[in-house]
Design a protein around this motif. Sequence first.
Motif, mmCIF file in Angstrom:
data_model
loop_
_atom_site.group_PDB
_atom_site.id
_atom_site.type_symbol
_atom_site.label_atom_id
_atom_site.label_comp_id
_atom_site.label_asym_id
_atom_site.label_seq_id
_atom_site.Cartn_x
_atom_site.Cartn_y
_atom_site.Cartn_z
ATOM 1 N N HIS A 142 0.816 -1.217 0.000
ATOM 2 C CA HIS A 142 0.000 0.000 0.000
ATOM 3 C C HIS A 142 0.852 1.271 0.000
ATOM 4 C CE1 HIS A 142 -4.059 -1.528 0.253
ATOM 5 N NE2 HIS A 142 -3.745 -2.336 1.245
ATOM 6 N N LYS A 143 2.181 1.100 0.099
ATOM 7 C CA LYS A 143 3.106 2.234 0.133
ATOM 8 C C LYS A 143 2.757 3.220 1.257
ATOM 9 C CE LYS A 143 4.353 2.032 -4.783
ATOM 10 N NZ LYS A 143 3.767 0.703 -5.031
ATOM 11 N N ALA A 144 2.403 2.668 2.403
ATOM 12 C CA ALA A 144 2.026 3.474 3.567
ATOM 13 C C ALA A 144 3.200 3.614 4.526
ATOM 14 C CB ALA A 144 0.846 2.828 4.291
ATOM 15 N N LYS A 145 3.399 4.825 5.047
ATOM 16 C CA LYS A 145 4.480 5.071 6.009
ATOM 17 C C LYS A 145 3.965 5.635 7.337
ATOM 18 C CE LYS A 145 8.199 4.460 5.362
ATOM 19 N NZ LYS A 145 9.004 3.223 5.564
ATOM 20 N N ARG A 146 2.925 6.441 7.290
ATOM 21 C CA ARG A 146 2.332 7.011 8.504
ATOM 22 C C ARG A 146 1.097 6.198 8.857
ATOM 23 N NH1 ARG A 146 3.144 12.314 9.922
ATOM 24 N NH2 ARG A 146 0.897 12.657 10.158
ATOM 25 N N ILE A 147 1.075 5.637 10.055
ATOM 26 C CA ILE A 147 0.011 4.682 10.381
ATOM 27 C C ILE A 147 -0.667 5.026 11.705
ATOM 28 C CG2 ILE A 147 1.069 2.821 9.072
ATOM 29 C CD1 ILE A 147 2.085 1.614 11.711
ATOM 30 N N GLY A 148 -1.934 4.629 11.780
ATOM 31 C CA GLY A 148 -2.681 4.604 13.022
ATOM 32 C C GLY A 148 -2.892 3.150 13.405
ATOM 33 N N LEU A 215 -9.539 -9.898 17.917
ATOM 34 C CA LEU A 215 -10.485 -8.837 17.558
ATOM 35 C C LEU A 215 -11.132 -9.205 16.229
ATOM 36 C CD1 LEU A 215 -8.705 -5.433 18.322
ATOM 37 C CD2 LEU A 215 -10.666 -6.409 19.515
ATOM 38 N N ALA A 216 -12.438 -9.281 16.200
ATOM 39 C CA ALA A 216 -13.155 -9.652 14.969
ATOM 40 C C ALA A 216 -13.264 -8.413 14.085
ATOM 41 C CB ALA A 216 -14.522 -10.214 15.308
ATOM 42 N N PHE A 217 -12.179 -8.111 13.369
ATOM 43 C CA PHE A 217 -12.045 -6.828 12.694
ATOM 44 C C PHE A 217 -12.036 -6.940 11.176
ATOM 45 C CE2 PHE A 217 -9.586 -2.907 11.555
ATOM 46 C CZ PHE A 217 -10.402 -1.964 12.183
ATOM 47 N N ALA A 218 -11.977 -8.137 10.617
ATOM 48 C CA ALA A 218 -11.780 -8.279 9.174
ATOM 49 C C ALA A 218 -12.889 -7.598 8.370
ATOM 50 C CB ALA A 218 -11.668 -9.754 8.792
ATOM 51 N N GLU A 219 -14.138 -7.835 8.719
ATOM 52 C CA GLU A 219 -15.229 -7.223 7.969
ATOM 53 C C GLU A 219 -15.358 -5.742 8.285
ATOM 54 O OE1 GLU A 219 -18.886 -9.329 8.301
ATOM 55 O OE2 GLU A 219 -18.082 -11.197 7.470
ATOM 56 N N VAL A 220 -15.106 -5.368 9.535
ATOM 57 C CA VAL A 220 -15.131 -3.948 9.901
ATOM 58 C C VAL A 220 -14.100 -3.184 9.080
ATOM 59 C CG1 VAL A 220 -14.765 -2.282 11.758
ATOM 60 C CG2 VAL A 220 -15.950 -4.433 12.239
ATOM 61 N N ALA A 221 -12.905 -3.761 8.940
ATOM 62 C CA ALA A 221 -11.838 -3.107 8.178
ATOM 63 C C ALA A 221 -12.242 -2.896 6.729
ATOM 64 C CB ALA A 221 -10.558 -3.941 8.254
ATOM 65 N N ALA A 222 -12.850 -3.909 6.127
ATOM 66 C CA ALA A 222 -13.260 -3.805 4.726
ATOM 67 C C ALA A 222 -14.274 -2.675 4.532
ATOM 68 C CB ALA A 222 -13.847 -5.129 4.258
ATOM 69 N N ARG A 223 -15.219 -2.566 5.459
ATOM 70 C CA ARG A 223 -16.210 -1.489 5.359
ATOM 71 C C ARG A 223 -15.568 -0.131 5.624
ATOM 72 N NH1 ARG A 223 -21.081 -4.465 8.809
ATOM 73 N NH2 ARG A 223 -21.386 -6.206 7.368
ATOM 74 N N ALA A 224 -14.651 -0.099 6.573
ATOM 75 C CA ALA A 224 -14.019 1.174 6.952
ATOM 76 C C ALA A 224 -13.238 1.782 5.797
ATOM 77 C CB ALA A 224 -13.110 0.967 8.159
ATOM 78 N N GLU A 225 -12.692 0.943 4.913
ATOM 79 C CA GLU A 225 -11.950 1.483 3.771
ATOM 80 C C GLU A 225 -12.832 2.374 2.904
ATOM 81 O OE1 GLU A 225 -8.218 -1.451 2.928
ATOM 82 O OE2 GLU A 225 -10.021 -1.769 1.710
ATOM 83 N N TRP A 226 -14.131 2.090 2.846
ATOM 84 C CA TRP A 226 -15.027 2.879 2.011
ATOM 85 C C TRP A 226 -15.220 4.274 2.584
ATOM 86 C CZ3 TRP A 226 -16.831 1.796 -2.737
ATOM 87 C CH2 TRP A 226 -16.687 0.474 -3.188
ATOM 88 N N TRP A 227 -15.474 4.363 3.905
ATOM 89 C CA TRP A 227 -15.784 5.682 4.455
ATOM 90 C C TRP A 227 -14.569 6.425 4.994
ATOM 91 C CZ3 TRP A 227 -14.940 4.458 9.593
ATOM 92 C CH2 TRP A 227 -15.371 3.210 10.047
ATOM 93 N N LEU A 228 -13.456 5.752 5.209
ATOM 94 C CA LEU A 228 -12.234 6.460 5.573
ATOM 95 C C LEU A 228 -11.357 6.767 4.364
ATOM 96 C CD1 LEU A 228 -11.226 4.585 8.861
ATOM 97 C CD2 LEU A 228 -12.260 6.846 8.640
ATOM 98 N N GLU A 229 -11.616 6.061 3.248
ATOM 99 C CA GLU A 229 -10.919 6.279 1.979
ATOM 100 C C GLU A 229 -9.410 6.113 2.122
ATOM 101 O OE1 GLU A 229 -12.185 9.770 -0.152
ATOM 102 O OE2 GLU A 229 -14.238 9.592 0.586
ATOM 103 N N LYS A 230 -9.014 5.050 2.812
ATOM 104 C CA LYS A 230 -7.602 4.702 2.956
ATOM 105 C C LYS A 230 -7.518 3.237 3.351
ATOM 106 C CE LYS A 230 -7.077 7.941 5.872
ATOM 107 N NZ LYS A 230 -6.430 8.972 6.724
ATOM 108 N N PRO A 231 -6.376 2.593 3.205
ATOM 109 C CA PRO A 231 -6.252 1.185 3.587
ATOM 110 C C PRO A 231 -6.481 0.983 5.084
ATOM 111 C CG PRO A 231 -4.417 1.852 2.191
ATOM 112 C CD PRO A 231 -5.137 3.106 2.581
ATOM 113 N N VAL A 232 -7.269 -0.027 5.401
ATOM 114 C CA VAL A 232 -7.494 -0.438 6.787
ATOM 115 C C VAL A 232 -7.127 -1.918 6.861
ATOM 116 C CG1 VAL A 232 -9.124 -0.596 8.703
ATOM 117 C CG2 VAL A 232 -9.337 1.269 7.030
ATOM 118 N N ILE A 233 -6.043 -2.218 7.553
ATOM 119 C CA ILE A 233 -5.442 -3.549 7.494
ATOM 120 C C ILE A 233 -5.740 -4.317 8.776
ATOM 121 C CG2 ILE A 233 -3.275 -4.828 7.278
ATOM 122 C CD1 ILE A 233 -2.187 -2.317 5.773
ATOM 123 N N ALA A 234 -6.596 -5.316 8.663
ATOM 124 C CA ALA A 234 -6.860 -6.224 9.783
ATOM 125 C C ALA A 234 -5.766 -7.281 9.823
ATOM 126 C CB ALA A 234 -8.226 -6.880 9.616
#
Length: 263
Positions: A142-148, A215-234
């Motif tokens: 994803h070429k990401a360097k700054r992460i949350g 943490l059951a985050f896989a589906e949450v992450a997939a949905r979050a990518e739509w409204w945060l407009e950035k990669p969300v990696i579970a």
Amino acid sequence: MDFSALSVDLGNQLRSQNAQLFGGAIGAVIAPSTNTSVQPEYDDMRPRGVTNHFCRIPIPDTKVTDDESFMVMLQNIRNATLDSVDVAMTMAPECLIMGMSAETFWDGASGAEALIAKVTERTGGVPVIMGSTAVDAALKVHKAKRIGVITPYMPVADKQVRLFFEDLGYEVVHLNGLQSPSPMQIAHESPQKLKRAAIAVSEGVDAIVQCGTNLAFAEVAARAEWWLEKPVIAINTATYWHALRSMGINDRIEGFGSLLLDF
């Protein structure tokens, strides 16, 4: 000619060939006995012709209220991990997937490297896939360097997660430790709480990373990518993706975000 049907047939043939090549299995998976998220999430991501074979790391569901009690829980996992590896290897897997998280971040990048070497020695050279290094691979594509970062951990473990990423050159802009009250209770954190946690670490970052395999985050992450407009990696998605791609299985899988669909 029905090209859509032909495409499906070819895909099924390729998956069948993968299954024959790898003995019908992507590999053995070890995870703590308290973990109720890794197995269903991996199974939901499983391509046709691939099977996941689980072996549990037996631990009690001890209360986790502070750093000291977190370390008791972690030591329980450490004490039982290699015995579980030995059991898993009796099925002669093509790879071993470590479906546990905190230990894979411990002591930074050098600790992760040492853990892979230790477990690979135990597997007799069979490749080992684990969460910390899988997330690193996912961030790289994803070429990401700054992460949350989101974790279910206490501060003692959050420090180790931060150390791992900073060792590899990432800037950890935000880190939100949810401090779940026991290893089993990690899986009971609600989707709404996980959504709020993702939002809380999203400002000014290239990508969001979630640690803690229960943490059951896989589906949450997939949905979050739509409204945060950035990669969300579970972490479970990243680990399973890394296992598939490492074994030469390139199926694109919908429903779990950009990682499994685009890379």
